[in-house]
Design an enzyme around this catalytic site. Structure first.
Site, mmCIF file in Angstrom:
data_model
loop_
_atom_site.group_PDB
_atom_site.id
_atom_site.type_symbol
_atom_site.label_atom_id
_atom_site.label_comp_id
_atom_site.label_asym_id
_atom_site.label_seq_id
_atom_site.Cartn_x
_atom_site.Cartn_y
_atom_site.Cartn_z
ATOM 1 N N SER A 20 7.525 199.478 35.387
ATOM 2 C CA SER A 20 8.629 200.392 35.085
ATOM 3 C C SER A 20 9.646 199.745 34.130
ATOM 4 O O SER A 20 10.257 200.441 33.312
ATOM 5 C CB SER A 20 9.310 200.882 36.368
ATOM 6 O OG SER A 20 10.054 199.858 36.970
ATOM 7 N N ASN A 21 9.817 198.436 34.219
ATOM 8 C CA ASN A 21 10.711 197.780 33.246
ATOM 9 C C ASN A 21 10.099 197.768 31.852
ATOM 10 O O ASN A 21 10.801 197.953 30.856
ATOM 11 C CB ASN A 21 11.055 196.362 33.714
ATOM 12 C CG ASN A 21 12.184 196.359 34.724
ATOM 13 O OD1 ASN A 21 13.333 196.618 34.383
ATOM 14 N ND2 ASN A 21 11.853 196.120 35.989
ATOM 15 N N ARG A 76 -2.769 176.230 36.072
ATOM 16 C CA ARG A 76 -1.648 177.061 35.600
ATOM 17 C C ARG A 76 -1.297 176.714 34.150
ATOM 18 O O ARG A 76 -1.042 177.601 33.335
ATOM 19 C CB ARG A 76 -0.441 176.881 36.513
ATOM 20 C CG ARG A 76 -0.657 177.587 37.863
ATOM 21 C CD ARG A 76 0.436 177.269 38.865
ATOM 22 N NE ARG A 76 1.755 177.395 38.298
ATOM 23 C CZ ARG A 76 2.774 176.555 38.512
ATOM 24 N NH1 ARG A 76 2.615 175.518 39.279
ATOM 25 N NH2 ARG A 76 3.942 176.756 37.957
ATOM 26 N N MET A 101 3.788 188.299 38.044
ATOM 27 C CA MET A 101 3.726 187.617 39.338
ATOM 28 C C MET A 101 2.997 186.277 39.266
ATOM 29 O O MET A 101 2.149 185.967 40.097
ATOM 30 C CB MET A 101 3.045 188.534 40.373
ATOM 31 C CG MET A 101 3.781 189.831 40.604
ATOM 32 S SD MET A 101 5.515 189.567 41.091
ATOM 33 C CE MET A 101 5.275 189.017 42.778
ATOM 34 N N ILE A 103 3.951 182.084 38.187
ATOM 35 C CA ILE A 103 5.016 181.176 37.766
ATOM 36 C C ILE A 103 4.631 180.561 36.426
ATOM 37 O O ILE A 103 3.537 180.004 36.293
ATOM 38 C CB ILE A 103 5.245 180.092 38.834
ATOM 39 C CG1 ILE A 103 5.770 180.752 40.122
ATOM 40 C CG2 ILE A 103 6.221 179.028 38.337
ATOM 41 C CD1 ILE A 103 5.878 179.820 41.304
ATOM 42 N N HIS A 120 15.236 190.004 37.466
ATOM 43 C CA HIS A 120 15.093 189.696 38.895
ATOM 44 C C HIS A 120 16.006 190.628 39.694
ATOM 45 O O HIS A 120 17.168 190.821 39.318
ATOM 46 C CB HIS A 120 15.465 188.225 39.133
ATOM 47 C CG HIS A 120 15.330 187.827 40.561
ATOM 48 N ND1 HIS A 120 14.114 187.585 41.153
ATOM 49 C CD2 HIS A 120 16.260 187.660 41.539
ATOM 50 C CE1 HIS A 120 14.302 187.268 42.426
ATOM 51 N NE2 HIS A 120 15.592 187.306 42.674
ATOM 52 N N ASP A 156 13.600 181.541 38.730
ATOM 53 C CA ASP A 156 14.818 182.372 38.811
ATOM 54 C C ASP A 156 16.098 181.550 38.628
ATOM 55 O O ASP A 156 17.148 181.890 39.180
ATOM 56 C CB ASP A 156 14.876 183.141 40.154
ATOM 57 C CG ASP A 156 13.682 184.066 40.334
ATOM 58 O OD1 ASP A 156 13.178 184.595 39.332
ATOM 59 O OD2 ASP A 156 13.243 184.249 41.488
ATOM 60 N N GLU A 185 18.189 197.888 36.565
ATOM 61 C CA GLU A 185 17.268 197.022 35.813
ATOM 62 C C GLU A 185 16.883 197.702 34.511
ATOM 63 O O GLU A 185 16.828 197.079 33.446
ATOM 64 C CB GLU A 185 16.008 196.736 36.635
ATOM 65 C CG GLU A 185 16.250 195.915 37.885
ATOM 66 C CD GLU A 185 14.958 195.559 38.606
ATOM 67 O OE1 GLU A 185 13.942 195.311 37.940
ATOM 68 O OE2 GLU A 185 14.971 195.526 39.844
#
Ligand code: GRF
Length: 224
Positions: A20-21, A76, A101, A103, A120, A156, A185
């Site tokens: 949605s963002n 990662r 989702m 890092i 966030h 964050d 947001e």
């Protein structure tokens, strides 16, 4: 505000879910309130609704599969190196994490220092991490909200660009509060992108100063 640029800012969105963002940014670009070119939407989830949204708007969308890297000690970082290649191929200048989702590692953080944003759903530095609307209610907070910040290696933790606050009502559930925050947001994320496009964000240590602008904070303390 005019800048020295002659071409539109090249933006990529990383998203894992609903999107949605992402949609708010697409809508703002299409409406002309954000002057940017969304050159790639990238997901680590093949079936992410965000990719479908991007497709509907004719945008380049890519699924980058994390599976080939699973089990490696540097899985990662190796994944982020592939992402970095993709971002460079598209000449991306600004990366937006929007419900991404995973890092991000030093590989991306360093390549896009002060050029990667996240949204966030809390008033950071309160409640980093997950399930933050539930945590804010359970803590007894009277205000909640959302934060757009630059991405650093600490989750964050990066310099705050914009925030908006909303009330927490006595009968709120995590879902009703999340919906109220989400409305904000969708306003502040596109606004932050436009401020970046206008070259008005200046990072000074932990602070992000907005050149020629109103104060960065914004309170929306009425639920209506
Ligand atoms: C939003 O609440 C955002 O703040 C958080 O993840 C959620 C993503 O929602 N990081 P959407 O995928 O943009 O709808």
């Amino acid at each position: 505000m005019s800048t020295n640029r002659t071409d539109a800012l090249r933006v990529a969105v990383l998203a894992s879910g609903r999107g949605s963002n992402l949609q708010a940014v697409i809508d703002a670009i299409e409406a002309g309130t954000v002057q940017a070119n969304l050159v790639a939407v990238i997901s680590n989830k093949k079936e992410a609704p965000a990719l479908e949204r991007a497709r509907r708007h004719g945008l380049a969308c890519l699924f980058v599969d994390p599976k080939p890297y699973a089990g490696r000690p540097d899985s990662r970082e190796a994944y982020d190196r592939e992402l970095l290649d993709v971002l460079r191929q598209h000449d991306v200048e600004l990366v937006l994490l929007a419900g991404y989702m995973k890092i991000v590692t030093r590989v991306l953080v360093e390549a896009f220092a002060n050029r990667m944003m996240n949204i966030h759903p809390s008033l950071l530095p309160s409640f980093p991490g997950l399930d933050v609307q539930k945590k804010a209610i359970e803590w007894g907070c009277k205000l909640a909200g959302c934060t757009v910040h630059f991405v650093t290696e600490g989750v964050d933790e990066g310099p705050i660009i914009l925030q908006a606050a909303v009330p927490i009502l006595d009968d709120d559930t995590p879902d009703t509060l999340a919906a109220r925050i989400l409305e904000q947001e969708h306003k502040i994320y596109p606004r932050a992108v436009q401020l970046f496009a206008e070259e008005r964000l200046q990072v000074a240590g932990r602070r992000v100063l907005i050149k020629d602008g109103k104060p960065a904070g914004e309170s929306v303390i009425s639920p209506s």
